[in-house]
Design a protein around this motif. Structure first.
Motif, PDB file in Angstrom:
ATOM      1  N   ASN A 161       0.849  -1.193   0.000  1.00  0.00           N
ATOM      2  CA  ASN A 161       0.000   0.000   0.000  1.00  0.00           C
ATOM      3  C   ASN A 161       0.887   1.246   0.000  1.00  0.00           C
ATOM      4  O   ASN A 161       1.790   1.360   0.835  1.00  0.00           O
ATOM      5  CB  ASN A 161      -0.900  -0.025   1.230  1.00  0.00           C
ATOM      6  CG  ASN A 161      -1.858   1.141   1.273  1.00  0.00           C
ATOM      7  OD1 ASN A 161      -2.127   1.782   0.264  1.00  0.00           O
ATOM      8  ND2 ASN A 161      -2.382   1.433   2.439  1.00  0.00           N
ATOM      9  N   ASN A 190      -1.472   0.335  -5.081  1.00  0.00           N
ATOM     10  CA  ASN A 190      -1.036  -0.963  -4.567  1.00  0.00           C
ATOM     11  C   ASN A 190       0.056  -1.489  -5.482  1.00  0.00           C
ATOM     12  O   ASN A 190      -0.203  -1.840  -6.638  1.00  0.00           O
ATOM     13  CB  ASN A 190      -2.216  -1.939  -4.517  1.00  0.00           C
ATOM     14  CG  ASN A 190      -1.880  -3.220  -3.774  1.00  0.00           C
ATOM     15  OD1 ASN A 190      -0.725  -3.489  -3.458  1.00  0.00           O
ATOM     16  ND2 ASN A 190      -2.895  -4.030  -3.507  1.00  0.00           N
ATOM     17  N   THR A 239      -3.361  -0.591   5.731  1.00  0.00           N
ATOM     18  CA  THR A 239      -3.715  -1.711   4.858  1.00  0.00           C
ATOM     19  C   THR A 239      -4.433  -2.766   5.680  1.00  0.00           C
ATOM     20  O   THR A 239      -3.983  -3.107   6.778  1.00  0.00           O
ATOM     21  CB  THR A 239      -2.458  -2.351   4.237  1.00  0.00           C
ATOM     22  OG1 THR A 239      -1.703  -1.356   3.561  1.00  0.00           O
ATOM     23  CG2 THR A 239      -2.838  -3.456   3.263  1.00  0.00           C
TER      24      THR A 239
END
Length: 284
Positions: A161, A190, A239
Motif C-alpha cells: 500500500n 497498490n 492496509t
C-alpha cells in the motif's frame, strides 16, 4: 441533459466512474469514500470479496471541461489543468469506480523508503532513492480483479500500500522547494509484487519484472487535489487484508519525502503529466 453552470468551481476530489447510464464520467463524489464506508455501502463484511462492489447510493457531481475552445482530444488532457475543469450541479449515480487516471505513461516506484520498513527488513538506510519502474499496462481499477500470471502463482503475490503522487505538469530538473507545484494530486496505489521473482531464488533481484505484470498497479479510487493536502508527508496510511490490519503507518516516516523524490527523479529526466510516483511502502 446539459450540466448546470450555476455553481461552477474547481474540483478538490476527483473520481472517474461508470455511471448507471453506461457512460464514463469524471466527477466529485457526494459522500465519504473511506474504505469502511465503501464496505458498508456494498453490504459486505470484513472478509468479503470487494472486486465488484454494489455502490448503492453513491453519486457524483459531474466535472466538465470549462474551456469551450478545446476539442475532445485536448479536453482529455486538460484533467492536468485543474483550473479548466469545473464541478457542475449535474448529479450522476455511480455504478462502478474506475482508476482516477485512464492512462499512466510511467509508474516510477521507490523501494525501501520508510525508516521502520528498513529496520524491519534489517536493510541499511539508502543514500539515494531506490528506483524501479512499472509499465502503463500495470494500471488497474481499484476494485477490479488483479490477474496473477501462472509464473507468479503459489502464494507469492503480495500487497504494498503506497501514497501515489500524480504529476500534473511537464517538468525537468525541479528544485526541491518548487517540487509540489508540479503535483496534480494524491491517491492510493497498490504496488503488487511477485516475491519469488523479486528475490534471489528465481529472479536474482528483478524488481521490475516481479512488479510489472498487467494489472499489478491498482490505483484509486479518489484523486485528491494538492490544494487539499498541503503536506503529503503527514498522512496516515493503512492496509487491511480480509479485515485483518496489515500495515498502519504515516508518510512522515518516509526516508525521502515527496519533494525530495520529485527533485531526484526529475534530474535530467522529463516527468510528464499523468506520471505516477509510488512513494514506497511502510512496515508490515
Amino acid at each position: 441533459m446539459r450540466p448546470s453552470s450555476s455553481s461552477l468551481r474547481s474540483w478538490t476530489r476527483l473520481i472517474r466512474f461508470l455511471g448507471k447510464d453506461g457512460k464514463i464520467y469524471h466527477g466529485e463524489p457526494q459522500g465519504a469514500l473511506t474504505w469502511p464506508h465503501l464496505k458498508a455501502r456494498a453490504g459486505h463484511g470484513d472478509g468479503a470479496n470487494l472486486n465488484h462492489p454494489d455502490l448503492a447510493d453513491l453519486k457524483a457531481k459531474v466535472i466538465v471541461n470549462s474551456s469551450p475552445s478545446k476539442d475532445q482530444a485536448s479536453a482529455a488532457l486538460d484533467i492536468f489543468t485543474p483550473e479548466s475543469w469545473t464541478v457542475t450541479d449535474q448529479v450522476v449515480p455511480v455504478a462502478r469506480l474506475l482508476s482516477p487516471l485512464a492512462h499512466v505513461p510511467t509508474f516510477r516506484c521507490i523501494g525501501l523508503n520508510y525508516a521502520k520498513h528498513a529496520e524491519e527488513t534489517k536493510m541499511p538506510i539508502p543514500k539515494f532513492p531506490i528506483l524501479f519502474m512499472k509499465p502503463s499496462m500495470a494500471l488497474q481499477d481499484p476494485f477490479a480483479n488483479v490477474v496473477i500470471p501462472s509464473i507468479a502463482e503459489n502464494n507469492q503475490a503480495d500487497f504494498e500500500n503506497e501514497l501515489a503522487v500524480v504529476i500534473g505538469k511537464r517538468c525537468k530538473n525541479v528544485k526541491e522547494e518548487d517540487a509540489l507545484d508540479y503535483v496534480l494530486g494524491y491517491t492510493v496505489g497498490n504496488d503488487i509484487s511477485a516475491r519469488k521473482w523479486q528475490g534471489a531464488t528465481l529472479g536474482s533481484g528483478q524488481w521490475c519484472f516481479s512488479k510489472s505484470f498487467d494489472t499489478f498497479a491498482p490505483l484509486g479510487p479518489c484523486l485528491v487535489s494538492r490544494d487539499v493536502i498541503p503536506n503529503p508527508n503527514n498522512l496516515r496510511i493503512r492496509t487491511t487484508l480480509n479485515g485483518k490490519p496489515m500495515q498502519d503507518s504515516n508518510t512522515s516516516d518516509m526516508i525521502f519525502n515527496v519533494p525530495r523524490l520529485i527533485a531526484f527523479l526529475s534530474q535530467s529526466t522529463t516527468l510528464m503529466p499523468g506520471d505516477v510516483i509510488l512513494s514506497g511502502t511502510a512496515e508490515d
